[in-house]
Structure formats: C-alpha cells, structure tokens
Design an enzyme around this catalytic site. Structure first.
Site, PDB file in Angstrom:
ATOM      1  N   TYR A  70      37.684  32.641  37.286  1.00 34.86           N
ATOM      2  CA  TYR A  70      37.388  33.940  37.897  1.00 34.86           C
ATOM      3  C   TYR A  70      37.635  35.054  36.888  1.00 34.86           C
ATOM      4  CZ  TYR A  70      37.722  37.896  41.150  1.00 34.86           C
ATOM      5  OH  TYR A  70      37.545  39.103  41.782  1.00 34.86           O
ATOM      6  N   GLY A  71      38.775  34.993  36.220  1.00 32.33           N
ATOM      7  CA  GLY A  71      39.140  36.024  35.237  1.00 32.33           C
ATOM      8  C   GLY A  71      38.117  36.143  34.115  1.00 32.33           C
TER       9      GLY A  71
END
Length: 275
Positions: free
Chosen positions: A192-193
């Site tokens: 996600y990051g």
C-alpha cells in the site's frame, strides 16, 4: 454560462462520501459522486438528498478504462470541462490478509497508482483554467519512502523525474515483489505504501507538467486525509470521515491564483517535507 462540476472518485462511502458532502455545501456547481457500483452510488446520493443536498452520480471503476472513458464522455457532453477532481478511490489489503505479498503489490499498484494515473490521463484534458486536483495519497507514502534505500529514494525524489521513469520504478517494485527481492532492491515492504509513493510523486510530476500548460492556474496536490475510521482502516482510525475529508476539500477549494500549496504533499492543511 457553463455549469461547473466537481468529480469525486470512490465516493459512495468513507472519505469520498464526506468529500462529496462537504463540496455540496461549498462548491458552486454540480458535485458528481462516482464509484464502482451504480447501486451503491445511487444509495449514497439518496442518503445525501435526505440531508438536503443534490449531488449527481456516475459509475466509474478505476480498474476499468472503458468506465473511465464513459465518465469522460458524459462530463464532456454535460459540462464541457472539469473544475475540481478529487482522486480518492483506492484499495488497501487488511493487515490480516493472507494474500501473498506479490499479489498485494500487484493489485495495490494496479489500482492505487496505475488506476489513478489512468483517470488523470483521461480526464486532465478536460480540466479548465483554475481547476483544482486533490490526489488522495497517504502518510504511508511518507513512511515507505523513508524505508527505501538511498539509491531508490534519490530516484523517486529526483525533481526532474518523468512519468515514464516513475512508472518504471513502480513496475520494478512490482516485478521485484514477485521474487520477494523488493527489499533487497531497495524498496519498502508495504504494498500500500509503495502504491501511494507512486501517487505522491505522480502529483509532483503532474504539477510540473501543468506549469507549462496554456491553461492557467491549474493546481494539483497530493494529500493525506489522516488515519480515518472507515472500512479501509477496519474502523481503527481515530478521525471521523468528515475530518478525513477536510484536507482534500481544502485543496479542492483553493482560491484562484494560489501559489502554495501547489504540487505539494499536504496533511492537516500543512505542506509536508515529503521523503
């Protein structure tokens, strides 16, 4: 007089819903709520109508280019241009997800980065002078860039990085994740990051490109809504959806001639020193 329009993606619930709610009160023009499911969009609009607001809706799934094109054609025909675009749609795997990292990296980047980029590439030609774009990123992008190797960090932070170079870096991360060598190659271990690193850097590049566009005063910013109590955070977030919507809406409503924030990463209405 052409009717003004604000488009919010991923808006049938959560932060996107609260962004529509706030724009209905502040934006002078139509607010277009979009989401993957027409049924859920309809239900969200009905809910907002009960509160005395009158947003419009249109189906759009950022993983489906055909649906993005349909939205573009509809907006072009109905409004002739776009005044505000809030790119809020995105996905996050749950912390407890058993999906292999390779799959999480592929899916997260496909939707959050490539999907958002496809929406921008399709809709940006319709942006009118003085248009405002809020790309909803995340502090996870800040945390992930901090965990990248100096070499990878320097590539992402290069003030001259092009969109093609950014796409190649995100693709390198996806490819490396397939063999579990992403950390060895200098990337952070958050799918996600890393997808949101893509969204943040994409926003910087978009502003740089738009600075030399003949349409004046188009402002793009990336932002973090904060840790919000939504389905996406499994309702662990501390902020309400209204508080989460505050910064994306603030950026969407920046007055004409704004020089700052412009091409920045913003959290709690404050420019962050990203990376």
């Amino acid at each position: 007089m052409t009717k003004r329009v604000a488009i919010v993606t991923g808006a049938n619930k959560g932060i996107g819903y609260a962004v529509v709610q706030a724009l209905c009160k502040q934006f002078d023009g139509d607010v277009l709520l979009t989401g993957r499911s027409e049924e859920r969009c309809k239900a969200a609009v009905a809910e907002l109508q009960k509160q005395g607001m009158s947003p419009k809706y249109h189906q759009m799934d950022l993983d489906d280019q055909t649906s993005i094109n349909k939205l573009r054609d509809f907006v072009k025909e109905q409004y002739g241009g776009i005044d505000v675009l809030v790119n809020n749609a995105g996905i996050a795997f749950k912390a407890a997800s058993t999906a292999p990292f390779s799959e999480q990296a592929t899916v997260s980047c496909a939707t959050n980065f490539y999907g958002t980029l496809n929406v921008c590439n399709t809709l940006f030609p319709l942006l009118r002078p003085h248009a405002r774009v809020s790309n909803v990123s995340s502090m996870a992008s800040q945390m992930s860039i901090a965990k990248c190797s100096d070499e990878i960090k320097a590539k992402f932070k290069d003030p001259k990085i092009t969109m093609d170079q950014l796409k190649a870096l995100i693709q390198q991360f996806i490819d490396a994740s397939q063999t579990d060598s992403h950390q060895k190659q200098g990337f952070a271990s958050s799918a996600y990051g890393m997808s949101k690193v893509g969204v943040t850097v994409m926003s910087f590049i978009q502003q740089r490109e738009l600075n030399s566009d003949p349409r004046e005063d188009i402002v793009v910013n990336a932002c973090c809504p904060g840790y919000v109590d939504t389905d996406m955070s499994s309702h662990k977030g501390t902020k309400t959806i209204e508080q989460g919507a505050d910064t994306p809406v603030y950026l969407a409503m920046l007055p004409p001639g704004t020089t700052s924030p412009k091409g920045n990463f913003v959290s709690d209405r404050t420019i962050q020193n990203w990376g």
